[in-house]
Motif scaffolding. Structure first.
Motif, short mmCIF file in Angstrom:
data_model
loop_
_atom_site.label_atom_id
_atom_site.label_comp_id
_atom_site.label_asym_id
_atom_site.label_seq_id
_atom_site.Cartn_x
_atom_site.Cartn_y
_atom_site.Cartn_z
N ARG A 14 -48.73 113.23 70.70
CA ARG A 14 -47.35 113.72 70.70
C ARG A 14 -46.39 112.53 70.57
N VAL A 15 -45.29 112.77 69.87
CA VAL A 15 -44.32 111.71 69.63
C VAL A 15 -43.51 111.48 70.89
N GLU A 16 -43.39 110.22 71.26
CA GLU A 16 -42.60 109.82 72.43
C GLU A 16 -41.51 108.86 71.96
N GLU A 17 -40.29 109.07 72.46
CA GLU A 17 -39.19 108.16 72.18
C GLU A 17 -38.58 107.79 73.52
N PHE A 18 -38.36 106.50 73.72
CA PHE A 18 -37.88 106.04 75.02
C PHE A 18 -37.08 104.75 74.87
N LEU A 19 -36.35 104.41 75.92
CA LEU A 19 -35.61 103.15 75.98
C LEU A 19 -36.42 102.16 76.79
N CYS A 20 -36.46 100.92 76.32
CA CYS A 20 -37.14 99.88 77.11
C CYS A 20 -36.48 98.53 76.83
N LEU A 21 -36.68 97.63 77.76
CA LEU A 21 -36.21 96.27 77.57
C LEU A 21 -37.15 95.54 76.62
N PRO A 22 -36.64 94.62 75.82
CA PRO A 22 -37.51 93.91 74.87
C PRO A 22 -38.66 93.15 75.54
N ARG A 23 -38.53 92.80 76.82
CA ARG A 23 -39.58 92.04 77.51
C ARG A 23 -40.63 92.94 78.20
N GLN A 24 -40.44 94.25 78.19
CA GLN A 24 -41.38 95.14 78.86
C GLN A 24 -42.68 95.27 78.06
N THR A 25 -43.79 95.17 78.79
CA THR A 25 -45.08 95.33 78.12
C THR A 25 -45.35 96.82 77.88
N LEU A 26 -46.28 97.05 76.97
CA LEU A 26 -46.71 98.42 76.72
C LEU A 26 -47.28 99.02 78.00
N LEU A 27 -48.04 98.22 78.75
CA LEU A 27 -48.61 98.71 80.02
C LEU A 27 -47.51 99.19 80.97
N GLU A 28 -46.46 98.40 81.12
CA GLU A 28 -45.36 98.79 82.01
C GLU A 28 -44.71 100.10 81.56
N VAL A 29 -44.49 100.22 80.26
CA VAL A 29 -43.85 101.44 79.75
C VAL A 29 -44.76 102.65 79.93
N LEU A 30 -46.06 102.47 79.62
CA LEU A 30 -46.99 103.59 79.78
C LEU A 30 -47.01 104.07 81.23
N ARG A 31 -47.11 103.15 82.16
CA ARG A 31 -47.23 103.54 83.57
C ARG A 31 -45.88 103.96 84.17
N ASP A 32 -44.84 103.17 83.93
CA ASP A 32 -43.57 103.38 84.63
C ASP A 32 -42.63 104.36 83.93
N ASN A 33 -42.63 104.38 82.62
CA ASN A 33 -41.70 105.24 81.89
C ASN A 33 -42.35 106.56 81.46
N LEU A 34 -43.64 106.49 81.09
CA LEU A 34 -44.29 107.66 80.50
C LEU A 34 -45.34 108.29 81.42
N ASN A 35 -45.44 107.79 82.64
CA ASN A 35 -46.34 108.36 83.67
C ASN A 35 -47.80 108.45 83.23
N GLN A 36 -48.25 107.50 82.46
CA GLN A 36 -49.66 107.43 82.04
C GLN A 36 -50.36 106.45 82.98
N THR A 37 -50.55 106.86 84.22
CA THR A 37 -51.06 105.95 85.24
C THR A 37 -52.58 105.77 85.20
N GLY A 38 -53.25 106.46 84.29
CA GLY A 38 -54.70 106.24 84.12
C GLY A 38 -54.99 104.86 83.56
N THR A 39 -54.07 104.31 82.82
CA THR A 39 -54.20 102.96 82.31
C THR A 39 -53.90 102.02 83.47
N LYS A 40 -54.87 101.20 83.84
CA LYS A 40 -54.75 100.39 85.05
C LYS A 40 -54.26 98.98 84.77
#
Length: 164
Positions: A14-40
């Motif tokens: 599914r397509v996801e569109e979100f705001l993030c800071l340029p310094r945020q890692t993909l891991l941070e966005v997945l866990r903190d913004n998109l609630n994909q906490t299975g990625t450790k």
């Protein structure tokens, strides 16, 4: 202060569109913004593989990728592996073969193994060990994990044969 940027990618189909800071890692966005906490989050420097996700089908340490670099990519996390409420053969094999203990490394191992099995129908033990070389486990040991991947490959190949 850096401005937030709009990023869009496909996450588990599914397509996801979100705001993030340029310094945020993909891991941070997945866990903190998109609630994909299975990625450790493990080491946060690319040494342990706990944060492995598939980006356009390739296993990548999400702690080493900036979220803005994932613009337009197809990303698959552990949450996208099971389909229609049924475990993927890899997930089932990890359970049946006791290839997990504390579970922190398991999602990363499964994503790396999935990338391998997506490209290789009958991987050898050497290919499996090479494919999982970027993932570390401190609990279970690697023999059970390698056997689980072999088991999953056999199960998947039986499913393919039954469909034909």
């Amino acid at each position: 202060m850096a401005k937030k940027r709009i990023v869009s990618f496909t996450l588990n189909g599914r397509v996801e569109e979100f705001l993030c800071l340029p310094r945020q890692t993909l891991l941070e966005v997945l866990r903190d913004n998109l609630n994909q906490t299975g990625t450790k989050e493990g080491c946060s420097n690319g040494n342990c593989g706990a944060c492995t996700v598939l980006i356009d089908g390739r296993p990548i340490d999400s702690c080493l990728v900036l979220a803005v670099e994932a613009e337009g990519a197809k990303i698959e996390t552990i949450e996208g592996v099971a389909k229609s409420g049924e475990l993927h053969p890899l997930q089932q094999a990890f359970l049946e073969d006791a290839a997990l203990q504390c579970g922190i490394c398991t999602p990363g191992f499964i994503m790396s193994a999935k990338a391998l099995l997506d490209e290789t129908l009958k991987p050898t033990e050497e290919q499996i060990r090479f494919g999982l070389a970027g993932n570390l486990c401190r609990c279970t040991g690697y023999d059970k994990i390698v056997k689980a991947v072999q088991h999953a490959a056999e199960t998947r190949n039986q499913m393919i044969a039954e469909d034909q």
